[in-house]
Design a protein around this motif. Structure first.
Motif, PDB file in Angstrom:
ATOM      1  N   MET A 162      30.824  -4.778  58.540  1.00  0.00           N
ATOM      2  CA  MET A 162      31.557  -5.163  59.744  1.00  0.00           C
ATOM      3  C   MET A 162      30.967  -6.422  60.346  1.00  0.00           C
ATOM      4  SD  MET A 162      32.703  -1.773  61.806  1.00  0.00           S
ATOM      5  CE  MET A 162      32.873  -2.277  63.493  1.00  0.00           C
ATOM      6  N   SER A 163      31.819  -7.298  60.792  1.00  0.00           N
ATOM      7  CA  SER A 163      31.325  -8.553  61.351  1.00  0.00           C
ATOM      8  C   SER A 163      30.930  -8.340  62.807  1.00  0.00           C
ATOM      9  CB  SER A 163      32.406  -9.626  61.265  1.00  0.00           C
ATOM     10  OG  SER A 163      33.360  -9.374  62.278  1.00  0.00           O
ATOM     11  N   CYS A 164      30.251  -9.356  63.322  1.00  0.00           N
ATOM     12  CA  CYS A 164      29.800  -9.285  64.705  1.00  0.00           C
ATOM     13  C   CYS A 164      30.980  -9.064  65.637  1.00  0.00           C
ATOM     14  CB  CYS A 164      29.082 -10.579  65.048  1.00  0.00           C
ATOM     15  SG  CYS A 164      28.276 -10.525  66.642  1.00  0.00           S
ATOM     16  N   GLN A 165      32.083  -9.749  65.343  1.00  0.00           N
ATOM     17  CA  GLN A 165      33.234  -9.651  66.223  1.00  0.00           C
ATOM     18  C   GLN A 165      33.820  -8.235  66.223  1.00  0.00           C
ATOM     19  OE1 GLN A 165      35.855 -12.894  65.384  1.00  0.00           O
ATOM     20  NE2 GLN A 165      35.444 -13.767  67.396  1.00  0.00           N
ATOM     21  N   ASP A 166      33.805  -7.621  65.041  1.00  0.00           N
ATOM     22  CA  ASP A 166      34.279  -6.233  64.954  1.00  0.00           C
ATOM     23  C   ASP A 166      33.393  -5.332  65.800  1.00  0.00           C
ATOM     24  OD1 ASP A 166      36.269  -6.961  63.217  1.00  0.00           O
ATOM     25  OD2 ASP A 166      35.017  -6.640  61.446  1.00  0.00           O
ATOM     26  N   TRP A 167      32.089  -5.573  65.711  1.00  0.00           N
ATOM     27  CA  TRP A 167      31.155  -4.722  66.474  1.00  0.00           C
ATOM     28  C   TRP A 167      31.370  -4.868  67.973  1.00  0.00           C
ATOM     29  CZ3 TRP A 167      29.510  -0.577  64.778  1.00  0.00           C
ATOM     30  CH2 TRP A 167      29.003  -0.424  63.481  1.00  0.00           C
ATOM     31  N   GLN A 168      31.708  -6.085  68.383  1.00  0.00           N
ATOM     32  CA  GLN A 168      31.887  -6.317  69.827  1.00  0.00           C
ATOM     33  C   GLN A 168      32.878  -5.334  70.444  1.00  0.00           C
ATOM     34  OE1 GLN A 168      30.806  -9.308  71.935  1.00  0.00           O
ATOM     35  NE2 GLN A 168      29.154  -9.406  70.460  1.00  0.00           N
ATOM     36  N   THR A 169      33.877  -4.943  69.644  1.00  0.00           N
ATOM     37  CA  THR A 169      34.868  -4.012  70.192  1.00  0.00           C
ATOM     38  C   THR A 169      34.357  -2.574  70.184  1.00  0.00           C
ATOM     39  OG1 THR A 169      35.882  -3.627  68.059  1.00  0.00           O
ATOM     40  CG2 THR A 169      36.759  -5.454  69.353  1.00  0.00           C
ATOM     41  N   ARG A 170      33.202  -2.337  69.555  1.00  0.00           N
ATOM     42  CA  ARG A 170      32.691  -0.976  69.436  1.00  0.00           C
ATOM     43  C   ARG A 170      31.487  -0.721  70.337  1.00  0.00           C
ATOM     44  NH1 ARG A 170      35.536   2.527  68.196  1.00  0.00           N
ATOM     45  NH2 ARG A 170      34.225   3.783  66.840  1.00  0.00           N
ATOM     46  N   LEU A 171      31.048  -1.773  71.048  1.00  0.00           N
ATOM     47  CA  LEU A 171      29.822  -1.625  71.835  1.00  0.00           C
ATOM     48  C   LEU A 171      29.967  -0.555  72.922  1.00  0.00           C
ATOM     49  CD1 LEU A 171      28.536  -5.295  72.267  1.00  0.00           C
ATOM     50  CD2 LEU A 171      28.105  -3.654  70.458  1.00  0.00           C
ATOM     51  N   GLU A 172      31.106  -0.558  73.588  1.00  0.00           N
ATOM     52  CA  GLU A 172      31.285   0.433  74.650  1.00  0.00           C
ATOM     53  C   GLU A 172      31.286   1.839  74.068  1.00  0.00           C
ATOM     54  OE1 GLU A 172      34.618  -1.718  76.858  1.00  0.00           O
ATOM     55  OE2 GLU A 172      33.456  -0.832  78.489  1.00  0.00           O
ATOM     56  N   ALA A 173      31.908   1.974  72.907  1.00  0.00           N
ATOM     57  CA  ALA A 173      31.909   3.287  72.250  1.00  0.00           C
ATOM     58  C   ALA A 173      30.474   3.700  71.908  1.00  0.00           C
ATOM     59  CB  ALA A 173      32.770   3.254  70.991  1.00  0.00           C
ATOM     60  N   TYR A 174      29.659   2.727  71.494  1.00  0.00           N
ATOM     61  CA  TYR A 174      28.252   3.049  71.215  1.00  0.00           C
ATOM     62  C   TYR A 174      27.554   3.522  72.479  1.00  0.00           C
ATOM     63  CZ  TYR A 174      23.295   2.600  70.470  1.00  0.00           C
ATOM     64  OH  TYR A 174      21.956   2.872  70.438  1.00  0.00           O
ATOM     65  N   VAL A 175      27.763   2.777  73.563  1.00  0.00           N
ATOM     66  CA  VAL A 175      27.102   3.113  74.823  1.00  0.00           C
ATOM     67  C   VAL A 175      27.585   4.475  75.346  1.00  0.00           C
ATOM     68  CG1 VAL A 175      26.910   2.416  77.253  1.00  0.00           C
ATOM     69  CG2 VAL A 175      26.609   0.737  75.449  1.00  0.00           C
ATOM     70  N   ASP A 176      28.844   4.814  75.055  1.00  0.00           N
ATOM     71  CA  ASP A 176      29.376   6.108  75.477  1.00  0.00           C
ATOM     72  C   ASP A 176      29.022   7.210  74.476  1.00  0.00           C
ATOM     73  OD1 ASP A 176      30.529   5.043  77.738  1.00  0.00           O
ATOM     74  OD2 ASP A 176      32.421   4.587  76.752  1.00  0.00           O
ATOM     75  N   ALA A 177      28.186   6.879  73.502  1.00  0.00           N
ATOM     76  CA  ALA A 177      27.774   7.842  72.465  1.00  0.00           C
ATOM     77  C   ALA A 177      28.980   8.413  71.729  1.00  0.00           C
ATOM     78  CB  ALA A 177      26.937   8.965  73.060  1.00  0.00           C
ATOM     79  N   GLU A 178      29.928   7.552  71.426  1.00  0.00           N
ATOM     80  CA  GLU A 178      31.139   8.023  70.741  1.00  0.00           C
ATOM     81  C   GLU A 178      31.209   7.562  69.287  1.00  0.00           C
ATOM     82  OE1 GLU A 178      33.673   9.962  71.739  1.00  0.00           O
ATOM     83  OE2 GLU A 178      33.199  10.206  73.865  1.00  0.00           O
ATOM     84  N   LEU A 179      30.163   6.901  68.807  1.00  0.00           N
ATOM     85  CA  LEU A 179      30.185   6.486  67.404  1.00  0.00           C
ATOM     86  C   LEU A 179      29.752   7.656  66.520  1.00  0.00           C
ATOM     87  CD1 LEU A 179      28.637   2.886  67.315  1.00  0.00           C
ATOM     88  CD2 LEU A 179      31.023   3.572  67.522  1.00  0.00           C
ATOM     89  N   SER A 180      30.288   7.701  65.325  1.00  0.00           N
ATOM     90  CA  SER A 180      29.840   8.718  64.378  1.00  0.00           C
ATOM     91  C   SER A 180      28.409   8.372  63.964  1.00  0.00           C
ATOM     92  CB  SER A 180      30.747   8.725  63.161  1.00  0.00           C
ATOM     93  OG  SER A 180      30.531   7.536  62.419  1.00  0.00           O
ATOM     94  N   PRO A 181      27.650   9.352  63.454  1.00  0.00           N
ATOM     95  CA  PRO A 181      26.260   9.044  63.063  1.00  0.00           C
ATOM     96  C   PRO A 181      26.163   7.870  62.089  1.00  0.00           C
ATOM     97  CG  PRO A 181      26.663  11.409  62.971  1.00  0.00           C
ATOM     98  CD  PRO A 181      27.978  10.765  63.295  1.00  0.00           C
TER      99      PRO A 181
END
Lengths: 254, 185
Positions: free
Chosen positions: A1-20
């Motif tokens: 995943m590119s940096c730009q893709d990750w940017q859209t997932r940061l909030e999900a990470y902070v909300d502990a919503e990413l899969s392991p």
């Protein structure tokens, strides 16, 4: 995943919503990408700020007692029901109901067991957020006779600090912190280049944490907790559990 | 046989620890002490009456918050709030994130009063999602259960609510930081 893709997932990470798996991949990316790492830290801080502000109102004591009275009344009314003959004929159903209640209680406790490490995780958050803040230490002193009195009038309890002479640990200082609206003390210790937070709060039911030590694999922090003289102690650090245990022992000697 | 009164005690054990969170949420919805108290009391009464319909082992907290919210929405203040909530045109669109780190930091370092005002000024539909996620620390799925909407809607409302907060707080004090950020782009 590119940096730009990750940017859209940061909030999900902070909300502990990413899969392991996602989380692991993200952490690997963040280790390489200061931009994503900074943004994530900022988002986490913003979330904490909202949490602090949002946890604002406590239920008034009258409301609590009014609810309790209501509940007790309902309970008392329902107790009288067994006098009605139809229930006497239905012991099996009643037993089934009781079994269901037991099951529900069991499941609830099971669920709360699973939830507990989260509250330990919150201490890891608190550790990181406080150290990242502008004033990580409010009273800077390695003298326990300076640090301990500083907390007078700042936290609603008192505690003892160990003599660290001859131990590998040093006292850096302390600060007042809050957890679930409760004021508490955060002591900051050093061990080589590691920083250890010791959180001390009044022991409330919300703080009843069962595992006494815990490794937060998502953040790789080690935590240890115990109660002593009605106080809840939580140690958080990036150090190994054994060394952390040594500090725990020193604190427990008091 | 005391099964029925045990059932009340069981409810009590589950529900009382939620009193503070429920009351806090009620206050943020109503902005009124008396109204929040009534709302919580009605929620407890309704929940106890309907406790048999609660499936053991499922999310009790989401169930209680759902009852409180539904009770609120049928109250006078709730009906008014509903009318002032804009429809979510971006609900269908996936949450595209348009934040800038300086803006986020402005929110993180805002004073409690400023943040409080900004939260209070959020349209109710966004405020509740932000509160449930950040204050109650519910998972997206749990929030979806409280609001009875798809998870995607939760995510887009959350993103939008946070964005509105940042915009409200990224005011003049952080103007310089934002201008610099714009220059860099």
């Amino acid at each position: 995943m590119s940096c730009q893709d990750w940017q859209t997932r940061l909030e999900a990470y902070v909300d502990a919503e990413l899969s392991p798996q996602e989380r692991e991949a993200f952490l690997a990316h963040a280790a390489q990408c200061p931009e994503c790492a900074t943004a994530t830290l900022a988002l986490a801080e913003a979330k904490r700020a909202i949490r602090r502000t949002g946890r604002r109102y406590l239920a008034p004591a009258e409301l609590r007692s009014r609810l309790l009275t209501d509940l007790r009344q309902t309970g008392a009314n329902k107790t009288s029901e067994p006098h009605q003959p139809r229930l006497v004929h239905w012991p099996r159903q009643a037993m089934a109901a009781a079994a269901l209640v037991l099951l529900a209680v069991g499941l609830f406790f099971l669920a709360s067991q699973y939830r507990r490490p989260n509250s330990l995780g919150e201490f890891a958050d608190l550790h990181v957020a406080n150290l990242a803040g502008a004033n990580p230490v409010e009273v800077v002193s390695s003298d326990r006779h300076t640090v301990k009195p500083w907390f007078q009038g700042r936290v609603p309890f008192t505690f003892d600090l160990p003599d660290l002479q001859g131990s590998p640990f040093t006292l850096t200082g302390g600060r007042v912190t809050y957890f679930h609206q409760e004021p508490g003390a955060q002591l900051i210790f050093g061990y080589q280049r590691h920083i250890i937070s010791a959180f001390i709060f009044r022991d409330t039911p919300q703080l009843a944490i069962t595992p006494t030590s815990f490794s937060d694999r998502s953040t790789s922090f080690n935590l240890q907790t115990w109660t002593q003289n009605g106080l809840r102690y939580v140690l958080v650090s990036d150090m190994n559990a054994t060394t952390l245990g040594q500090l725990a022992e020193l604190l427990q000697k008091n | 046989m005391k099964a029925a009164s045990d059932r009340v005690r069981e409810f009590e054990n589950l529900a009382l620890p939620l009193l503070d969170p429920l009351y806090n949420f009620a206050r943020w919805l109503t902005y009124d002490t008396a109204e929040a108290e009534d709302l919580v009391q009605e929620t407890f009464a309704k929940a106890l009456r309907g406790f048999d319909a609660f499936t053991p082992g499922t999310d009790f907290r989401a169930w209680m918050f759902r009852i409180l919210r539904n009770t609120f929405l049928t109250s006078r203040t709730g009906l008014q709030a509903k009318l002032t909530v804009p429809l979510d045109p971006e609900d269908e669109v996936s949450a595209t994130v348009t934040w800038e780190t300086p803006e986020v930091l402005a929110l993180a370092s805002a004073t409690r009063e400023a943040l409080q005002d900004a939260l209070a000024a959020l349209p109710a539909a966004y405020r509740e999602v932000v509160l449930l996620c950040d204050v109650e620390e519910m998972k997206y799925a749990e929030i979806a259960e409280v609001l009875q909407v798809p998870i995607g809607t939760v995510m887009s409302r959350l993103a939008r609510g946070r964005k509105l907060l940042r915009e409200a707080l990224g005011g003049e004090r952080h103007f310089v930081a934002r201008k610099e950020a714009n220059k860099r782009r």
